[in-house]
Every structure is written in C-alpha cells, then in structure tokens.
Scaffold this active site. Sequence first.
Site, PDB file in Angstrom:
ATOM      1  N   PRO A   1     -23.342   8.155  -2.770  1.00 31.64           N
ATOM      2  CA  PRO A   1     -24.102   9.165  -2.006  1.00 31.64           C
ATOM      3  C   PRO A   1     -25.572   8.786  -1.845  1.00 31.64           C
ATOM      4  O   PRO A   1     -26.219   9.234  -0.913  1.00 31.64           O
ATOM      5  CB  PRO A   1     -23.970  10.437  -2.854  1.00 31.64           C
ATOM      6  CG  PRO A   1     -22.902  10.192  -3.844  1.00 31.64           C
ATOM      7  CD  PRO A   1     -22.745   8.713  -3.988  1.00 31.64           C
TER       8      PRO A   1
ATOM      9  N   GLU B   1     -16.551  10.801 -11.091  1.00 33.15           N
ATOM     10  CA  GLU B   1     -18.024  10.795 -11.175  1.00 33.15           C
ATOM     11  C   GLU B   1     -18.617   9.494 -10.640  1.00 33.15           C
ATOM     12  O   GLU B   1     -19.824   9.296 -10.658  1.00 33.15           O
ATOM     13  CB  GLU B   1     -18.486  11.020 -12.622  1.00 33.15           C
ATOM     14  CG  GLU B   1     -18.248  12.426 -13.139  1.00 33.15           C
ATOM     15  CD  GLU B   1     -18.792  13.509 -12.226  1.00 33.15           C
ATOM     16  OE1 GLU B   1     -19.911  13.371 -11.715  1.00 33.15           O
ATOM     17  OE2 GLU B   1     -18.063  14.500 -12.000  1.00 33.15           O
TER      18      GLU B   1
ATOM     19  N   ARG C   1     -14.528  -1.534  15.866  1.00 33.77           N
ATOM     20  CA  ARG C   1     -14.654  -1.440  17.318  1.00 33.77           C
ATOM     21  C   ARG C   1     -15.698  -2.406  17.876  1.00 33.77           C
ATOM     22  O   ARG C   1     -15.754  -2.633  19.073  1.00 33.77           O
ATOM     23  CB  ARG C   1     -14.901   0.010  17.770  1.00 33.77           C
ATOM     24  CG  ARG C   1     -16.233   0.574  17.384  1.00 33.77           C
ATOM     25  CD  ARG C   1     -16.284   2.061  17.638  1.00 33.77           C
ATOM     26  NE  ARG C   1     -16.302   2.420  19.046  1.00 33.77           N
ATOM     27  CZ  ARG C   1     -17.356   2.295  19.844  1.00 33.77           C
ATOM     28  NH1 ARG C   1     -18.484   1.807  19.380  1.00 33.77           N
ATOM     29  NH2 ARG C   1     -17.289   2.672  21.110  1.00 33.77           N
TER      30      ARG C   1
ATOM     31  N   ASP D   1     -22.895   2.226  24.757  1.00 35.88           N
ATOM     32  CA  ASP D   1     -22.899   3.108  23.584  1.00 35.88           C
ATOM     33  C   ASP D   1     -24.310   3.454  23.134  1.00 35.88           C
ATOM     34  O   ASP D   1     -25.215   2.622  23.232  1.00 35.88           O
ATOM     35  CB  ASP D   1     -22.221   2.404  22.404  1.00 35.88           C
ATOM     36  CG  ASP D   1     -20.721   2.581  22.422  1.00 35.88           C
ATOM     37  OD1 ASP D   1     -20.243   3.465  23.142  1.00 35.88           O
ATOM     38  OD2 ASP D   1     -20.041   1.827  21.702  1.00 35.88           O
TER      39      ASP D   1
HETATM   40  C1  LIG Z   1     -17.787  13.156  -6.446  1.00 34.15           C
HETATM   41  S1  LIG Z   1     -18.572  11.703  -5.907  1.00 34.15           S
HETATM   42  C2  LIG Z   1     -19.603  11.299  -7.263  1.00 34.15           C
HETATM   43  C3  LIG Z   1     -20.897  11.996  -7.235  1.00 34.15           C
HETATM   44  C4  LIG Z   1     -21.893  11.418  -8.225  1.00 34.15           C
HETATM   45  N1  LIG Z   1     -21.516  11.690  -9.562  1.00 34.15           N
HETATM   46  C5  LIG Z   1     -23.313  11.895  -7.973  1.00 34.15           C
HETATM   47  O1  LIG Z   1     -24.096  11.949  -8.898  1.00 34.15           O
HETATM   48  O2  LIG Z   1     -23.644  12.186  -6.831  1.00 34.15           O
HETATM   49  C6  LIG Z   1     -17.288  10.518  -6.005  1.00 34.15           C
HETATM   50  C7  LIG Z   1     -17.462   9.289  -5.167  1.00 34.15           C
HETATM   51  O3  LIG Z   1     -17.389   9.639  -3.786  1.00 34.15           O
HETATM   52  C8  LIG Z   1     -18.124   8.701  -3.029  1.00 34.15           C
HETATM   53  N2  LIG Z   1     -19.069   9.453  -2.196  1.00 34.15           N
HETATM   54  C9  LIG Z   1     -19.349  10.770  -2.272  1.00 34.15           C
HETATM   55  N3  LIG Z   1     -20.241  11.150  -1.351  1.00 34.15           N
HETATM   56  C10 LIG Z   1     -20.538  10.051  -0.650  1.00 34.15           C
HETATM   57  C11 LIG Z   1     -21.406   9.785   0.450  1.00 34.15           C
HETATM   58  N4  LIG Z   1     -22.150  10.742   1.006  1.00 34.15           N
HETATM   59  N5  LIG Z   1     -21.459   8.530   0.944  1.00 34.15           N
HETATM   60  C12 LIG Z   1     -20.734   7.539   0.383  1.00 34.15           C
HETATM   61  N6  LIG Z   1     -19.888   7.738  -0.665  1.00 34.15           N
HETATM   62  C13 LIG Z   1     -19.793   8.955  -1.177  1.00 34.15           C
HETATM   63  C14 LIG Z   1     -18.805   7.766  -3.999  1.00 34.15           C
HETATM   64  O4  LIG Z   1     -18.038   6.590  -4.106  1.00 34.15           O
HETATM   65  C15 LIG Z   1     -18.764   8.538  -5.280  1.00 34.15           C
HETATM   66  O5  LIG Z   1     -18.773   7.708  -6.410  1.00 34.15           O
END
Ligand SMILES: C[S@@+](CC[C@H](N)C(=O)[O-])C[C@H]1O[C@@H](n2cnc3c(N)ncnc32)[C@H](O)[C@@H]1O
Length: 251
Positions: free
Chosen positions: A88, A115, A152, A167
């Site tokens: 994230p 997590e 794409r 695009d």
């Molecule tokens: C529930 S999330 C983990 C959240 C993390 N513990 C935190 O502190 O934000 C589980 C997984 O989803 C993926 N993920 C969640 N949101 C994401 C986003 N906005 N962009 C990319 N991957 C994401 C990541 O791989 C992450 O490890």
Amino acid sequence: MRISVLTVLPGLFDCFLKEGIIGKAVQSEKVKVNVINIRDYAYDKHKVVDDVPYGGGPGMVLKPEPIFRAYDDISKKFGKPFVILTEPWGETFNQEMAVELSKKEHLLIICGRYEGVDERVKTIVDKEVSIGDYVLTGGELPAMVMMDAIIRLIPEVLGNKESLKADSFMDRGLLGYPNYTRPAEYRGLKVPEVLLSGHHKKIEEWRKRESLKRTLKKKPQVIENLLKEGKLTEEEKRLLEEIKKAETPPD
Ligand SMILES: C[S@@+](CC[C@H](N)C(=O)[O-])C[C@H]1O[C@@H](n2cnc3c(N)ncnc32)[C@H](O)[C@@H]1O
C-alpha cells in the site's frame, strides 16, 4: 514478455487471463503468464505459508522461505526477473511505470496477503508498487491492474496501434479526446457536427483542442508543466489560447 505471479490465491487470476484482450494475448503467447501458488513451495506437509508476527500483534505474515524458494526456481527456469512487490505504501502505479515495465523481459509480481510479507523478502524486490492510498485484502487485484495496463502495451496486443497513441497519458501526459458513436442524435443530444463532416484535418484539430481542453480542466498541472518545459507545439499553444479565451467571461 513473461510475467510470473506469486500468490496464495491463484484461482483469482483464472477469468482475468481467459477473457477479452488479455485472454487473447495469453492464448497467442504475446505474453507468457505463469501464476504460481506460493503453497507449492512450502516445506511442510500442511503447506503452511504464513505465521504469527514476531513481537506479537494482530494477523499473520507470509513466511519468507516459500517465497525465496519460488523465486530461485522461477529464476532458474525463466531467467532472473524484475521483481515487484505489491504494497500500500509503494510507488504509485501510473502509465509511465506501465510503459517502463512493459519493456522488461520477465516480471515477477509478488502478491502480499494477511499483514504482508516477511520484511526479508524485500532483499529480492526491485520495486514496491501501490495502486492507490487504500488497503486491500491482498496484492492480487493490484497485480491484475498492473498486468492489464502492461499487457495492452505489448506490441500487437491491441488490434489497432492507433488506439494506444490516443490513450490518455501516452502523449506527454495529455488526456484523451471525447468519443461518440451512432446514432448521430439521441434524446436530443447531438454528436458534434465536425465529426460527421468527414473532413480529416478539421477532425484532427477538434480532437487536439478537446484533448487540451480536458487536460486543462482535469489536470491543469500537466499543461502548466508542458508550457514551462516548452513541450507544446505552436499549434497547441494557439489552441490553448483559444480555449482560455473562450472560457474567460467577457468584462
Ligand atoms: C491487508 S494488506 C496489509 C496491510 C499492511 N499491514 C499495512 O500496514 O498497510 C495485505 C496485502 O495486500 C496488498 N495491498 C493492499 N493494499 C494495497 C494497495 N493499495 N496497493 C498494492 N498492494 C496492496 C499488499 O500486498 C499487502 O501486503
């Protein structure tokens, strides 16, 4: 190009890789995709891929060993990949990144879950990527978002090369122009006359003007930067002046 994906939920990719443009690209092997279940690389008979976090706290963490073992195996089979980890807080995915990644020979996307992954996995990661400032349950949707945007762009995946050029974001960050199709009038809403004229030069100019107008309205910073960096043509500057004049209320 090859894209390998490491996930604990490989089934999520089934429809995505079968349908539409992406499905055709996979079938015709313009892109080779291997979705790999992290569980296949777990040591124990129960195929455990997660464990509790050291130091306590909520949730589970994806263990490092199955991911490292999968990475070693994929590298041996298909060559060393450029590794992306979905996070994230990663660099926000955009068209520029999609273009850059579409030039790689082999991408490996590691999808986090629970997590997230054990921090030591980051030693094999080239780029942490986010698809926006919100938290999803896993990295599979982000992986599909990235794959869609990247695939794409692979030559000949889209039937008409011109559609890539038109695009949004592909030409100096400018946004796409408005599109219309038949009927020419619906519920009193008319298609702009110029598009029915068959006059190619006028249509091209109209599209250029509308693309500039839309960018000015939705992403004014893009226009400001292009002006500052001298990246607009004389014609575009003239069109921009016309747009601004038309939008300025008379004194
Ligand atoms: C529930 S999330 C983990 C959240 C993390 N513990 C935190 O502190 O934000 C589980 C997984 O989803 C993926 N993920 C969640 N949101 C994401 C986003 N906005 N962009 C990319 N991957 C994401 C990541 O791989 C992450 O490890």
